[in-house]
Design an enzyme around this catalytic site. Structure first.
Site, short mmCIF file in Angstrom:
data_model
loop_
_atom_site.label_atom_id
_atom_site.label_comp_id
_atom_site.label_asym_id
_atom_site.label_seq_id
_atom_site.Cartn_x
_atom_site.Cartn_y
_atom_site.Cartn_z
N HIS B 404 13.37 62.01 27.51
CA HIS B 404 13.45 61.47 28.72
C HIS B 404 13.96 59.78 28.72
CE1 HIS B 404 12.94 61.49 33.06
NE2 HIS B 404 11.72 62.02 33.09
N ASP B 408 17.40 62.74 32.34
CA ASP B 408 16.34 63.03 33.39
C ASP B 408 16.47 64.60 33.83
OD1 ASP B 408 17.81 59.98 34.76
OD2 ASP B 408 15.85 60.47 33.43
#
Lengths: 462, 430
Positions: B404, B408
């Site tokens: 992450h 995204d």
């Protein structure tokens, strides 16, 4: 007379034990005693009070109907007989110390001992006086009851523990000054024999310095027995009134006067340093106590001090440990001082109170991540079976390794149970080892195991 | 006449290796292919097997020593007689207590060695602190009664600078962790160690286990993992595979599995979403030009991830052949360091049974890993002639773990959706 290796002044639990340890290490030892072998502990403290407390407990149990199957008509207290029994116990142990001295080939010199010079102890008995020559002098003179200024101890209306131990009278009403060990034990015994007792204590709780939860439990238990404990109440002055005493006390609300037949002071003790010849050789004092290093040396070479006279917790077993340690230091048999954190403190009233190491608040203040394993006596089959359900065990440990930091017990046999935890701490056991160890069923000692399990979050019986 | 065993070649770029641990001692009888020692390099961990049966005549290189490829490590005597006791060189003596071979031979002696001979008397509290802080109790002088090691002794030892002990041996007996190891890492993290209890079995980490363990911990800390799962209807893919199964096996000599299809679909997905075929630099995202897909393979020795180089240039058959080649060489321990390097994305196929789906740990320094679930027939709602109906379909869950830091949700989901659609459409040239 050939010189001694060690002359001990005072034959209390510190002095006589030190003398024996010296003899064991091959020293030629003499012990000087002015009064009776065994000192305060054996003659005027620990031992006779335990005899009195034992009778008080039995009497209390039968009178209050706590023992099923025993019903006594016309139960009469005979406090005089209790005092007689306590004197017998003291005499017996006094003789026991005498035979221990003989067995260890220790010369017992009766008389008042004084330091005459470095390596010289003058002993005065009546008009006679002679001198002992020695390599080492061990001061083990102990302490005596502290008497507040303006208080005239007459042994009739005004007493300390010393007078109480010979008084055959049970007062109708009694004021005890000081809710420490001495005050609470006498409050309990007299109450058991029918006195109406009020204890006054200057501090915020009974048992100053002890765990607050224990103090609270004790205060509640005493209240149930009809003993009042007034905290934050300071003794101010004392006057005679009718047959008894009028005691002026100060509370947060101001002064007030309490009346009673007798008043007993248990406000502390002071070291016996006077008239010991300390100033002639320059032994330094510190706050009324003989100043010593961790190896029990005083400021003067060849003079050592142990027990109450050097301060710290005024406990017989602490004096004994120090006696042994001091002699071992003398003989270069030892390099480390005592583990003072492992010295238990016990109070022998009912419920009994015992503590070793730190209590909860102390452990938190010391910065530990504290884990408390608390188990009530109600969780013990033995306690329920024998009707001793009052009290609890608090085992204080540190969360990460389970290091045992201390233990407080209030309840039946607390003073015996505490030894397990003290031993575990001395061995650097953790709660894991206590939890692992099998404890016989049914015994009160299971409470210790359960407290350890509780600390680990897996208590079985609670 | 003795045979010398040398530091093996472990790939083009590997010029030297470190003897991590000897598993045999001088005088030991060894069988052909028995592992003699574990070797580590900066690229790969390997084991050195015995080329012939024989007796260990001499160990020439001490544990912890780095030697060039081709240098002699050990001499074996094919006609030799096993010695009664190990020789006295320090490295071999150490192996005698720590090596797995000797442990298996005399497991009963291990607890005794820990409790009595190797260690002084230790208080329970001191032992717990030592275990937690990684203090080697063997090196602590006790000041308690009878020389007992106390709490104070251990705390003093923990505060003292670590002794330059033989790291592998120390690690094997649970002592001070060597710098740069997982043990040291955990120590730094203040994670309490589990104390060894009676009857417990202690299995020392192999070099490969250690490498895997460290990698997993590091990856979980470095990359904030996010997991997402797609449910795939593989009816067309199963039909396609079934159609070509026999002819494929006949032509290639090995079976056609689903894995090459998954990799082919993954490659298509990576082409569309280059952010998934990337690595994280210092304040930069590096999108990789080449697509090199790692295939996680579990072997007897442990988990290895050989890489299919330039997977985008390979046909489905080419991918299948590459997978087969890597898997065979992994089983035969023929993988080199070069085979393991340079992956840009990884696919994990941990086996079918009992595996609905699960999230794999990202293979650093990559940023994503796909993990296959089991293929199982399920009733599903499908649209047929404009009407909803229930059909029985071979379903599979495909789980994506992504980093992450640079990926995204939309990118991650879109990539997974693209791969899933490729597999459901099953348009592959065979």
């Amino acid at each position: 007379m050939e010189p001694y290796d060690l002359v001990v002044i005072g034959s209390g639990p510190g002095g006589y034990v030190a003398a024996i340890r010296g003899a064991q290490l091959g020293m030629k030892v003499a012990i000087v005693e002015e009064d009776r072998l065994g000192g305060v502990c054996l003659n005027w403290g620990c031992i006779p009070t335990k005899a009195i407390l034992n009778s008080a407990e039995q009497f209390d149990a039968i009178r209050s109907g706590h023992v099923p199957g025993i019903h006594v008509e016309g139960l009469e207290p005979d406090y005089g007989a209790v005092i007689d029994a306590s004197r017998k116990a003291a005499d017996r142990l006094n003789k026991g110390v005498g035979s221990l001295m003989k067995k260890n080939k220790i010369d017992v010199v009766m008389g008042r001992g004084r330091v005459a010079a470095v390596g010289k102890v003058a002993v005065t008995s009546g008009k006679e006086s002679h001198e002992l020559t020695t390599r080492n002098i061990l001061l083990a003179t102990g302490s005596t009851e502290l008497i507040l200024p303006g208080v005239d101890v007459d042994g009739e209306r005004v007493l300390t523990s010393r007078e109480a131990l010979e008084s055959r009278r049970v007062p109708g009403t009694l004021i005890v000054v000081g809710a420490g060990a001495v005050g609470l034990e006498f409050a309990y015994s007299y109450s058991a024999y029918g006195s109406s007792v009020t204890v006054i204590e200057m501090a915020e709780q009974a048992l100053p310095g002890f765990d607050a939860e224990v103090a609270k439990a004790l205060t509640q238990s005493f209240k149930k027995r009809g003993i009042k404990i007034l905290t934050k109440t300071a003794f101010r002055k004392l006057a005679h009134a009718d047959e008894g005493v009028a005691v002026t006390v100060e509370t947060s609300k101001g002064e007030e006067t309490l009346e009673a037949d007798q008043i007993l002071f248990g406000v502390g003790r002071r070291a016996l340093t006077a008239d010991l010849g300390l100033e002639t050789v320059g032994v330094a004092l510190d706050g009324g106590f003989v100043k010593t290093g961790p190896d029990f040396r005083t400021s003067v070479d060849g003079i050592w001090a142990i027990g109450d006279v050097r301060g710290g917790p005024l406990l017989a077993h602490k004096a004994s440990e120090e006696g042994v340690a001091a002699v071992e230091f003398m003989q270069n048999e030892r390099t480390t001082s005592l583990a003072y954190g492992l010295i238990p403190a016990c109070i022998y009233c009912q419920p009994q109170v015992a503590s070793v190491g730190m209590h909860e608040a102390q452990a938190r203040d010391a910065g530990y991540d504290v884990c408390v394993g608390k188990v009530p006596y109600l969780a013990s089959g033995k306690a329920v079976g024998t009707g001793h359900t009052e009290g609890f065990v608090k085992l204080i440990s540190e969360s990460k390794y389970g290091e045992i930091l201390g233990c407080q017990i209030i309840g039946a046999n607390a003073t015996e149970l505490i030894a397990e935890v003290g031993t575990a701490m001395a061995l650097e056991s953790t709660v894991h080892e206590i939890a692992e160890a099998s404890h016989a069923h049914p015994t009160l000692s299971e409470l210790i195991k359960d407290a350890a399990l509780a600390a680990l979050g897996r208590s079985i019986n609670f | 006449m003795t045979i010398a065993v040398s530091m093996p070649r472990m790939g083009e770029s590997v010029v030297e290796g470190t003897v991590e641990r000897w598993l045999v001692s001088e005088g030991d009888r060894v069988e052909k292919d028995q592992i003699l020692c574990e070797v580590t390099t900066d690229k790969v961990d390997a084991e050195v097997p015995a080329p012939e049966s024989g007796v260990v005549a001499r160990i020439l290189v001490a544990e912890g020593t780095t030697v060039k490829v081709g240098e002699e490590l050990i001499q074996l005597d094919p006609q030799g007689e096993p010695a009664a006791a190990a020789a006295s060189s320090p490295s071999t003596a150490a192996v005698a207590t720590a090596g797995s071979a000797s442990r298996e031979a005399a497991p009963a002696e291990v607890p005794a060695a820990r409790g009595e001979a190797a260690e002084p008397r230790v208080s329970p509290l001191a032992r717990r602190i030592a275990e937690d802080q990684g203090v080697d109790l063997g090196g602590v002088a006790g000041t308690g009664p009878g020389g007992r090691v106390t709490r104070a002794d251990v705390i003093a030892a923990a505060a003292a600078p670590p002794r330059p002990a033989a790291a592998p041996v120390a690690a094997a007996v649970g002592a001070a962790p060597a710098p740069g190891t997982l043990g040291e890492f955990l120590y730094q993290m203040k994670i309490p160690k589990a104390p060894l209890r009676e009857g417990d079995k202690e299995i020392p980490f192999s070099a490969i286990r250690r490498r895997v363990a460290e990698h997993m911990v590091v990856s979980k800390i470095v990359s904030p993992h996010v997991g997402t799962v797609a449910e795939l209807d593989l009816q067309r893919l199963v039909a396609l595979r079934n159609k070509h199964k026999q002819s494929f096996a006949a032509a290639n000599g090995f079976g056609l599995t689903f894995l090459p299809f998954i990799i082919a679909a993954t490659v298509r997905g990576l082409k569309r979403f280059p952010r998934m075929n990337a690595t994280v630099g210092d304040q930069v995202i590096i999108e990789r030009a080449g697509i090199h897909v790692g295939v996680a393979v579990e072997t007897e020795r442990g988990l290895v991830v050989p890489v299919i180089r330039n997977a985008a240039n390979l046909s489905l058959v080419g991918l299948a052949q590459a997978i087969e080649d890597l898997a065979r060489r992994a089983r035969d321990r023929q993988l080199s360091a070069d085979d393991m390097q340079g992956g840009t994305f990884t696919v994990s196929n941990p086996g079918r049974q009992g595996n609905l789906y699960g999230f794999a740990v990202i293979n650093q320094p990559q940023v994503g890993i796909l993990r296959m679930g089991e293929i199982r027939k399920r009733p599903v709602v499908v649209e047929r002639d404009g009407e909803d109906t229930i059909a029985i379909r071979p379903m599979m869950h495909l789980a994506l773990s992504y980093d992450h830091r640079i990926i995204d949700g939309v990118t991650g989901n879109s990539f997974l959706y693209a791969v899933a659609k490729e597999l459901e459409a099953a348009e592959f040239e065979l």
